[in-house]
Design a protein around this motif. Structure first.
Motif, short mmCIF file in Angstrom:
data_model
loop_
_atom_site.label_atom_id
_atom_site.label_comp_id
_atom_site.label_asym_id
_atom_site.label_seq_id
_atom_site.Cartn_x
_atom_site.Cartn_y
_atom_site.Cartn_z
N SER A 53 5.63 7.90 9.08
CA SER A 53 4.17 7.82 9.17
C SER A 53 3.51 7.80 7.79
N ASP A 54 4.23 8.28 6.78
CA ASP A 54 3.69 8.22 5.41
C ASP A 54 4.35 7.10 4.61
N TYR A 55 4.89 6.12 5.33
CA TYR A 55 5.34 4.84 4.77
C TYR A 55 6.63 4.90 3.96
N SER A 56 7.43 5.94 4.14
CA SER A 56 8.75 5.97 3.54
C SER A 56 9.67 5.07 4.36
N THR A 57 10.45 4.23 3.67
CA THR A 57 11.27 3.24 4.38
C THR A 57 12.76 3.46 4.15
N ASN A 58 13.54 2.93 5.08
CA ASN A 58 14.99 2.98 5.01
C ASN A 58 15.52 1.68 5.60
N TYR A 59 16.55 1.10 4.96
CA TYR A 59 17.10 -0.17 5.40
C TYR A 59 18.61 -0.11 5.55
N ALA A 60 19.12 -0.89 6.48
CA ALA A 60 20.56 -1.11 6.54
C ALA A 60 20.97 -1.91 5.31
N ASP A 61 22.18 -1.66 4.83
CA ASP A 61 22.64 -2.38 3.63
C ASP A 61 22.64 -3.89 3.85
N SER A 62 22.91 -4.30 5.07
CA SER A 62 23.04 -5.72 5.36
C SER A 62 21.72 -6.49 5.27
N VAL A 63 20.60 -5.78 5.30
CA VAL A 63 19.29 -6.46 5.28
C VAL A 63 18.46 -6.09 4.06
N ARG A 64 18.90 -5.09 3.31
CA ARG A 64 18.09 -4.64 2.16
C ARG A 64 17.90 -5.78 1.18
N GLY A 65 16.66 -5.98 0.77
CA GLY A 65 16.33 -7.05 -0.15
C GLY A 65 15.92 -8.34 0.55
N ARG A 66 16.19 -8.45 1.83
CA ARG A 66 15.80 -9.64 2.61
C ARG A 66 14.74 -9.32 3.65
N PHE A 67 14.77 -8.12 4.21
CA PHE A 67 13.83 -7.72 5.25
C PHE A 67 12.87 -6.67 4.68
N THR A 68 11.64 -6.69 5.19
CA THR A 68 10.64 -5.69 4.79
C THR A 68 9.97 -5.14 6.04
N ILE A 69 10.00 -3.82 6.18
CA ILE A 69 9.32 -3.17 7.29
C ILE A 69 7.99 -2.62 6.80
N SER A 70 6.98 -2.72 7.65
CA SER A 70 5.67 -2.18 7.32
C SER A 70 5.00 -1.74 8.61
N ARG A 71 3.89 -1.02 8.48
CA ARG A 71 3.19 -0.56 9.67
C ARG A 71 1.71 -0.46 9.40
N ASP A 72 0.95 -0.55 10.49
CA ASP A 72 -0.49 -0.36 10.46
C ASP A 72 -0.79 0.77 11.41
N ASN A 73 -1.03 1.96 10.87
CA ASN A 73 -1.22 3.13 11.72
C ASN A 73 -2.47 3.03 12.58
N ALA A 74 -3.48 2.36 12.09
CA ALA A 74 -4.71 2.21 12.86
C ALA A 74 -4.49 1.36 14.11
N LYS A 75 -3.51 0.47 14.04
CA LYS A 75 -3.23 -0.42 15.17
C LYS A 75 -1.96 -0.03 15.92
N ASN A 76 -1.34 1.09 15.54
CA ASN A 76 -0.08 1.52 16.19
C ASN A 76 0.94 0.39 16.20
N THR A 77 1.06 -0.30 15.10
CA THR A 77 1.89 -1.50 15.03
C THR A 77 2.87 -1.40 13.87
N VAL A 78 4.09 -1.88 14.13
CA VAL A 78 5.11 -1.98 13.09
C VAL A 78 5.55 -3.43 13.00
N TYR A 79 5.83 -3.85 11.78
CA TYR A 79 6.21 -5.24 11.51
C TYR A 79 7.59 -5.27 10.84
N LEU A 80 8.26 -6.40 11.01
CA LEU A 80 9.50 -6.65 10.29
C LEU A 80 9.44 -8.07 9.76
N GLN A 81 9.26 -8.19 8.46
CA GLN A 81 9.29 -9.50 7.81
C GLN A 81 10.73 -9.80 7.43
N MET A 82 11.28 -10.87 7.98
CA MET A 82 12.67 -11.22 7.75
C MET A 82 12.73 -12.53 6.96
#
Length: 121
Positions: A53-82
């Motif tokens: 909820s405070d935007y700390s992220t964690n990635y699998a090694d296989s996707v780190r550097g290629r995928f980006t996770i983000s969220r919009d708390n006001a919209k209760n939404t999470v995104y995955l840019q691949m």
């Protein structure tokens, strides 16, 4: 009742990009961590990325550097840019969220129905 609904999956060529979205709705008091998991045919479901909820992220090694996770708390939404997608990224992608529902004291995990991502070579 809490629901998670994913969108944004599809067919893309290797090297291409996709953006997944997941919206949480219903009687939500608060959301803690949110994340993405995936399951390829014949394989176990695996973690892709998580975000607190405070935007700390964690990635699998296989996707780190290629995928980006983000969220919009006001919209209760999470995104995955691949980006730089590979055929081995082909899987059903599931959204996950730790949600405290209204009138409930504890958090529990909720899952979306999944969205198919297919990467062609």
């Amino acid at each position: 009742q809490v629901q998670l609904v994913e969108s944004g999956g599809g067919l893309v060529q290797a090297g291409g990009s996709l953006r997944l979205s997941c919206v949480a709705s219903g009687s939500i008091f608060s959301i803690n961590a949110m994340g993405w998991y995936r399951q390829a045919p014949g394989k176990q479901r695996e973690l892709v990325a998580t975000i607190t909820s405070d935007y700390s992220t964690n990635y699998a090694d296989s996707v780190r550097g290629r995928f980006t996770i983000s969220r919009d708390n006001a919209k209760n939404t999470v995104y995955l840019q691949m980006s730089s997608l590979k055929p081995e990224d082909t899987a059903v992608y599931y959204c996950n969220a730790d949600v405290r529902a209204d009138l409930v004291w504890n958090y529990r995990a909720y899952w979306g129905q999944g969205t198919q991502v297919t990467v062609s070579s």
